[in-house]
Design a protein around this motif. Sequence first.
Motif, PDB file in Angstrom:
ATOM      1  N   THR A 199       0.827  -1.219   0.000  1.00  0.00           N
ATOM      2  CA  THR A 199       0.000   0.000   0.000  1.00  0.00           C
ATOM      3  C   THR A 199       0.856   1.262   0.000  1.00  0.00           C
ATOM      4  O   THR A 199       0.324   2.374  -0.066  1.00  0.00           O
ATOM      5  CB  THR A 199      -0.953   0.020   1.209  1.00  0.00           C
ATOM      6  N   ARG A 200       2.157   1.093   0.057  1.00  0.00           N
ATOM      7  CA  ARG A 200       3.094   2.219  -0.100  1.00  0.00           C
ATOM      8  C   ARG A 200       3.834   2.154  -1.427  1.00  0.00           C
ATOM      9  O   ARG A 200       4.794   2.899  -1.637  1.00  0.00           O
ATOM     10  CB  ARG A 200       4.087   2.233   1.066  1.00  0.00           C
ATOM     11  N   GLY A 201       3.423   1.254  -2.303  1.00  0.00           N
ATOM     12  CA  GLY A 201       4.035   1.149  -3.621  1.00  0.00           C
ATOM     13  C   GLY A 201       5.281   0.294  -3.654  1.00  0.00           C
ATOM     14  O   GLY A 201       5.995   0.284  -4.662  1.00  0.00           O
ATOM     15  N   GLY A 202       5.572  -0.431  -2.575  1.00  0.00           N
ATOM     16  CA  GLY A 202       6.763  -1.283  -2.525  1.00  0.00           C
ATOM     17  C   GLY A 202       6.486  -2.691  -3.027  1.00  0.00           C
ATOM     18  O   GLY A 202       5.344  -3.089  -3.234  1.00  0.00           O
ATOM     19  N   GLU A 203       7.572  -3.446  -3.229  1.00  0.00           N
ATOM     20  CA  GLU A 203       7.479  -4.826  -3.681  1.00  0.00           C
ATOM     21  C   GLU A 203       8.450  -5.689  -2.874  1.00  0.00           C
ATOM     22  O   GLU A 203       9.441  -5.188  -2.343  1.00  0.00           O
ATOM     23  CB  GLU A 203       7.811  -4.946  -5.170  1.00  0.00           C
ATOM     24  N   LEU A 204       8.164  -6.978  -2.808  1.00  0.00           N
ATOM     25  CA  LEU A 204       9.033  -7.909  -2.083  1.00  0.00           C
ATOM     26  C   LEU A 204      10.283  -8.278  -2.877  1.00  0.00           C
ATOM     27  O   LEU A 204      11.327  -8.567  -2.288  1.00  0.00           O
ATOM     28  CB  LEU A 204       8.268  -9.202  -1.764  1.00  0.00           C
ATOM     29  N   PHE A 205      10.189  -8.264  -4.201  1.00  0.00           N
ATOM     30  CA  PHE A 205      11.275  -8.760  -5.042  1.00  0.00           C
ATOM     31  C   PHE A 205      11.704  -7.690  -6.034  1.00  0.00           C
ATOM     32  O   PHE A 205      10.891  -6.876  -6.488  1.00  0.00           O
ATOM     33  CB  PHE A 205      10.829 -10.023  -5.801  1.00  0.00           C
ATOM     34  N   ASP A 206      12.998  -7.704  -6.360  1.00  0.00           N
ATOM     35  CA  ASP A 206      13.488  -6.763  -7.367  1.00  0.00           C
ATOM     36  C   ASP A 206      13.299  -7.363  -8.759  1.00  0.00           C
ATOM     37  O   ASP A 206      12.743  -8.458  -8.916  1.00  0.00           O
ATOM     38  CB  ASP A 206      14.949  -6.372  -7.099  1.00  0.00           C
ATOM     39  N   SER A 207      13.757  -6.659  -9.775  1.00  0.00           N
ATOM     40  CA  SER A 207      13.517  -7.072 -11.163  1.00  0.00           C
ATOM     41  C   SER A 207      14.209  -8.383 -11.518  1.00  0.00           C
ATOM     42  O   SER A 207      13.827  -9.048 -12.475  1.00  0.00           O
ATOM     43  CB  SER A 207      13.970  -5.974 -12.122  1.00  0.00           C
ATOM     44  N   SER A 208      15.221  -8.773 -10.734  1.00  0.00           N
ATOM     45  CA  SER A 208      15.915 -10.031 -10.999  1.00  0.00           C
ATOM     46  C   SER A 208      15.308 -11.210 -10.237  1.00  0.00           C
ATOM     47  O   SER A 208      15.786 -12.336 -10.348  1.00  0.00           O
ATOM     48  CB  SER A 208      17.404  -9.893 -10.625  1.00  0.00           C
ATOM     49  N   GLY A 209      14.249 -10.943  -9.454  1.00  0.00           N
ATOM     50  CA  GLY A 209      13.618 -12.017  -8.694  1.00  0.00           C
ATOM     51  C   GLY A 209      14.215 -12.240  -7.326  1.00  0.00           C
ATOM     52  O   GLY A 209      13.841 -13.190  -6.628  1.00  0.00           O
ATOM     53  N   GLN A 210      15.140 -11.382  -6.906  1.00  0.00           N
ATOM     54  CA  GLN A 210      15.762 -11.482  -5.581  1.00  0.00           C
ATOM     55  C   GLN A 210      14.885 -10.765  -4.556  1.00  0.00           C
ATOM     56  O   GLN A 210      14.418  -9.650  -4.802  1.00  0.00           O
ATOM     57  CB  GLN A 210      17.151 -10.825  -5.612  1.00  0.00           C
ATOM     58  N   MET A 211      14.653 -11.411  -3.405  1.00  0.00           N
ATOM     59  CA  MET A 211      13.921 -10.714  -2.361  1.00  0.00           C
ATOM     60  C   MET A 211      14.719  -9.498  -1.917  1.00  0.00           C
ATOM     61  O   MET A 211      15.889  -9.603  -1.542  1.00  0.00           O
ATOM     62  CB  MET A 211      13.634 -11.626  -1.169  1.00  0.00           C
ATOM     63  N   MET A 212      14.084  -8.322  -1.958  1.00  0.00           N
ATOM     64  CA  MET A 212      14.751  -7.069  -1.629  1.00  0.00           C
ATOM     65  C   MET A 212      13.908  -6.328  -0.604  1.00  0.00           C
ATOM     66  O   MET A 212      12.889  -5.712  -0.937  1.00  0.00           O
ATOM     67  CB  MET A 212      14.937  -6.232  -2.903  1.00  0.00           C
ATOM     68  N   LEU A 213      14.319  -6.420   0.657  1.00  0.00           N
ATOM     69  CA  LEU A 213      13.572  -5.786   1.738  1.00  0.00           C
ATOM     70  C   LEU A 213      14.156  -4.440   2.145  1.00  0.00           C
ATOM     71  O   LEU A 213      13.472  -3.642   2.787  1.00  0.00           O
ATOM     72  CB  LEU A 213      13.520  -6.705   2.957  1.00  0.00           C
ATOM     73  N   ASN A 214      15.392  -4.184   1.775  1.00  0.00           N
ATOM     74  CA  ASN A 214      16.058  -2.941   2.206  1.00  0.00           C
ATOM     75  C   ASN A 214      15.709  -1.808   1.238  1.00  0.00           C
ATOM     76  O   ASN A 214      16.517  -1.379   0.420  1.00  0.00           O
ATOM     77  CB  ASN A 214      17.568  -3.162   2.271  1.00  0.00           C
ATOM     78  N   THR A 215      14.457  -1.327   1.336  1.00  0.00           N
ATOM     79  CA  THR A 215      13.955  -0.282   0.442  1.00  0.00           C
ATOM     80  C   THR A 215      13.282   0.814   1.272  1.00  0.00           C
ATOM     81  O   THR A 215      12.874   0.573   2.414  1.00  0.00           O
ATOM     82  CB  THR A 215      12.926  -0.852  -0.549  1.00  0.00           C
ATOM     83  N   PRO A 216      13.132   2.009   0.697  1.00  0.00           N
ATOM     84  CA  PRO A 216      12.444   3.085   1.432  1.00  0.00           C
ATOM     85  C   PRO A 216      11.004   2.734   1.791  1.00  0.00           C
ATOM     86  O   PRO A 216      10.523   3.090   2.874  1.00  0.00           O
ATOM     87  CB  PRO A 216      12.493   4.260   0.447  1.00  0.00           C
ATOM     88  N   GLN A 217      10.321   2.019   0.909  1.00  0.00           N
ATOM     89  CA  GLN A 217       8.930   1.654   1.193  1.00  0.00           C
ATOM     90  C   GLN A 217       8.855   0.675   2.360  1.00  0.00           C
ATOM     91  O   GLN A 217       7.961   0.775   3.211  1.00  0.00           O
ATOM     92  CB  GLN A 217       8.272   1.038  -0.043  1.00  0.00           C
ATOM     93  N   ALA A 218       9.798  -0.268   2.417  1.00  0.00           N
ATOM     94  CA  ALA A 218       9.815  -1.217   3.530  1.00  0.00           C
ATOM     95  C   ALA A 218      10.121  -0.498   4.838  1.00  0.00           C
ATOM     96  O   ALA A 218       9.518  -0.789   5.884  1.00  0.00           O
ATOM     97  CB  ALA A 218      10.838  -2.315   3.270  1.00  0.00           C
ATOM     98  N   ALA A 219      11.045   0.459   4.788  1.00  0.00           N
ATOM     99  CA  ALA A 219      11.380   1.223   5.994  1.00  0.00           C
ATOM    100  C   ALA A 219      10.168   2.009   6.488  1.00  0.00           C
ATOM    101  O   ALA A 219       9.865   2.026   7.688  1.00  0.00           O
ATOM    102  CB  ALA A 219      12.546   2.168   5.700  1.00  0.00           C
ATOM    103  N   ALA A 220       9.437   2.638   5.568  1.00  0.00           N
ATOM    104  CA  ALA A 220       8.242   3.397   5.951  1.00  0.00           C
ATOM    105  C   ALA A 220       7.168   2.473   6.522  1.00  0.00           C
ATOM    106  O   ALA A 220       6.490   2.816   7.509  1.00  0.00           O
ATOM    107  CB  ALA A 220       7.696   4.152   4.740  1.00  0.00           C
TER     108      ALA A 220
END
Length: 409
Positions: A199-220
């Motif tokens: 609901t903040r526009g974030g995603e669990l995975f990056d474009s390569s399919g790797q789980m990416m949690l260290n993002t501004p949306q996850a922090a918010a």
Amino acid sequence: MTQREKSFRIAIRKFGPFESAIEKQWASFQQKTGITLSLETEALDLHPLYHSYFEKEDLKQGNWDVGFLSSDWFATAHQTGAVLNIAPYLADNPPEDYPHGWTSSLLHMHQFDDVVLGLPYHDGPECLIYRKDLFEDPQEQEAYQQMYGTPLRVPQSWDEFHRVARFFHRPEQGLYGTVFAAYPDGHNTVYDFCLQLWTRGGELFDSSGQMMLNTPQAAAALEFYRRILNDPEAIHPQAREFDSVKSGFAFANGEVAMMINWFGFAAMAETIAESQVKGKVDIATIPFEENGRTVSLNAYWILCIAAGTPHPDIAYEFIRHCASAPMDKLLTLEGGIGCRKSTWADGDVNQTIPFYHKMESLHHYARELPRLPHWAKLAGFIDELVLAVINTDRPIPELLQTVQEKIRR
């Protein structure tokens, strides 16, 4: 004939409406078919159920005939061969209106190419569940307007959600602003995190399919979750002890003004005898932030047939019976959530649960968790992260960096 051969064993996700519905559905099945096997059920919480299925391998060993299988576990069940492929049964003798009587969102997740793991049993996307009697009370509306200078309404953003929770938080009256299912079972905290992220526009995975949690949306997302879970002027004091079921019962008991939870718990509050809020419940879409959009999480349960069952034909006939329109409706009126479109539009159901017709619209916003065999491991990283966020004061960027390094390893 051994005692096992004389019995029919069902593993149930522990929840009163499931347990009572299965008993009634089995009695109906016996009456219809003349089957004389004795029913044996065991109701298990999530961790014991997963342990039975995939660690003790009770499905493969034939210690169960039928089991409740969560959509979180579909990939694991398929990879391990724990459940019977019912595709041949469906080809020969499908349930009435199959597959058109269900939405595609309740059929594709448990199908892997030509393998079908079971039949949909219980649905109900996540939504905002609230006490409409409180929101519609003119005195409450006037008090909120005077306090905040803005009209009282169903929250549209997460900041507004927090503000409204604080407004309705009245422990001296046994009423708390909100509740989150913060019990560390590897599920509820993960669901909450995903909703906060999406609901903040974030995603669990990056474009390569790797789980990416260290993002501004996850922090918010985590900043908000930490803030509200640790706010004694907004949150139910037992939130950390509650899973989604206990949260649902707290709402039905009149202890909670609003919550994010599965649709089924809104329906339950209108159906169970002990509910204190019958006729006072409504649902809405989930709040979102400026760069996001409203989202629902679609997770559901199927009835599957254990790979090692000594009664495969009877097991299929039983789950097919449960998927019939009358049995789907029975489950709903017991307090579960039937999966058939016919149930969603049923007049009796909507008279008992006035917002039930909104189910189909919720599916328009529904997303699903990834269907990965190693999802349980990835969910464990999220669970660990969220628990550290709400139970420590370590900086969130540091926690995100730590969990991201673990994921890379």
